[in-house]
Design an enzyme around this catalytic site. Sequence first.
Site, short mmCIF file in Angstrom:
data_model
loop_
_atom_site.label_atom_id
_atom_site.label_comp_id
_atom_site.label_asym_id
_atom_site.label_seq_id
_atom_site.Cartn_x
_atom_site.Cartn_y
_atom_site.Cartn_z
N TYR A 112 19.09 -48.05 -37.82
CA TYR A 112 19.67 -46.85 -37.21
C TYR A 112 21.20 -46.92 -37.22
O TYR A 112 21.78 -47.96 -36.91
CB TYR A 112 19.20 -46.69 -35.76
CG TYR A 112 19.91 -45.59 -35.01
CD1 TYR A 112 19.42 -44.29 -35.00
CD2 TYR A 112 21.11 -45.85 -34.34
CE1 TYR A 112 20.10 -43.28 -34.35
CE2 TYR A 112 21.80 -44.84 -33.67
CZ TYR A 112 21.29 -43.55 -33.68
OH TYR A 112 21.97 -42.55 -33.04
N GLU A 200 24.17 -38.87 -37.44
CA GLU A 200 23.10 -39.82 -37.20
C GLU A 200 22.33 -40.08 -38.49
O GLU A 200 21.95 -39.13 -39.18
CB GLU A 200 22.16 -39.24 -36.14
CG GLU A 200 21.43 -40.28 -35.35
CD GLU A 200 20.67 -39.66 -34.19
OE1 GLU A 200 20.80 -40.16 -33.07
OE2 GLU A 200 19.96 -38.66 -34.39
#
Length: 392
Positions: A112, A200
Site C-alpha cells: 500500500y 492512493e
Amino acid sequence: MKIHEYQAKEILAKYGVPVPRGEVANTPEEAAAVARKLFAEGASGVVVKAQIHAGGRGKGGGVKVAKNRDEAEQHVQKILGMQLITHQTGPQGQKVRRLLIEETAQIDRELYLGIVLDRSTGKLTFMASQAGGMEIEEVAAKTPEAIYKESIDPAIGLGAYQARKLAFALGLKPTQVNQAVAFFQSLYKATLETDASLVEINPFITTKDDKLFALDAKINFDDNALFRHADIKALRDVDEEDPLEVEASKYSLNYIKLDGTIACMVNGAGLAMATMDIIQYAGGSPANFLDVGGGATQEQIEHAFEILLSDKNVKAIFINIFGGILRVDRLATGVVAAAKNLNVQVPIVLRLEGTNVEEGRKILKESGLNFQVGATMKEAAELVVAAAKEAK
Ligand code: GDP
Ligand code: MN
C-alpha cells in the site's frame, strides 16, 4: 473532485509512475478491441476493471482476470452496465458505464502507498504499508503500527533517504530499492503538481521478475485549486455524482445530500455544520448540508429551494441565516419570492440575525405565508424538528 482509476493512471504515467498497459472502453466492442490488442502484443492475460468512483470493486465483483479473449468478453458482458455494490457505494450501488482493460501482472506482493495532506502538520505525508490490497481504513483502525509514515518538508520535497526508509519498511529487495525511490518521488511530484489532496496506490505491487507497478490508483483533487488545472477539471464525470449535487454546483451552492428529513439553508460553512449539529441535538436529522455563501442572490436562493425540495425525504426546511454580507431583508425577499413561485408546501422555520433583521422579519410577516420564526437557534431547531415529525 474525484476521477476514475484509468484517468489517475494516465496522469501518473506522465510523471513516470509505472502502470500496466491498458485502455479504457465504453462499449463491449471497444473492450473486445482492447483485449484483442493486448493479447496480440503478448499479454498472458487481461484484467477487466469496472470504472466507478468507489473502492472495493474487487470484492463486489467488478474486477475479473481473463486468460483469453473469450473469457475477457464474458467478463465484459457481466460487468459493463452492472449495478456494482461496494462498501463505498451504499446499498443502491453504482452503474458501471466504463471499463479499464489491462494486461495482467504477475503479482508477487501487494503493498500500500498513499500521499495525503496532513492538516495537523500542514504537510503532505507519505504512507506505506505491507498490508496492501485490503481496506486501509481497517488496517489504520486495528494495527496503526503497520502503516509507516514520512512527513514531507514542502521546501525540500520527498528526500531520497525518506524514500529509501519507506522502501525498507515495505521489506523491498535490494534490487527493488532504486526503482522504489524513483517510483515514490514520481508519485510525490504528481501529487504536488496536480494539487491532489489524496493519492492512493492500493495495491502497489512487486512482480515475480522484481518490477514495481501501480496496480490500482486513486486521486482526489483540491476543488479550490481546479481553476489552475483546466486539463484535470475536464476529467470530471458527473455520472458518478449525486444529480442534486451536480445541479447545486451549477449555481455555486455548496450542497451535500444526506439521509435525514430536515432540509437546511444556511450561509457559511461553520454555521451550516452547527445547524446540522443542533438539528441532531433537538432529535431530528438533517437532509443536507447547504451553504448558500456570503453573497447569495435571490436567484441562488430560489435554486437552493428547488434543490432542497427535489429531495423526496424532506419534511421541513430550516433556514438559519446570520446576515453579514448577505443582508437579512434581501434574504427574506428571496425566500418569500421562492416560496410563492415554487408553491412550497412543506413547513419552513427560520432563525434570522444580523444586518437589517427587523426589516427581514417584517417582510416575512407581511408576506401572508406561513413561516415560523425561532427567537434563538435552539428554539428554531426544536420548532423544525417538531414540524418534521408532525409532517410524517
Ligand atoms: P478495488 O477493489 O476497487 O480497490 O480494485 P483494485 O484495482 O485494487 O483490484 C482489486 C484486486 O484485484 C487487487 O488487490 C488484486 O488482488 C486483483 N487484481 C487487480 N489487477 C490484477 C491483475 O492484473 N492480476 C491479478 N492476478 N490480480 C489483479
Ligand atoms: Mn484497490
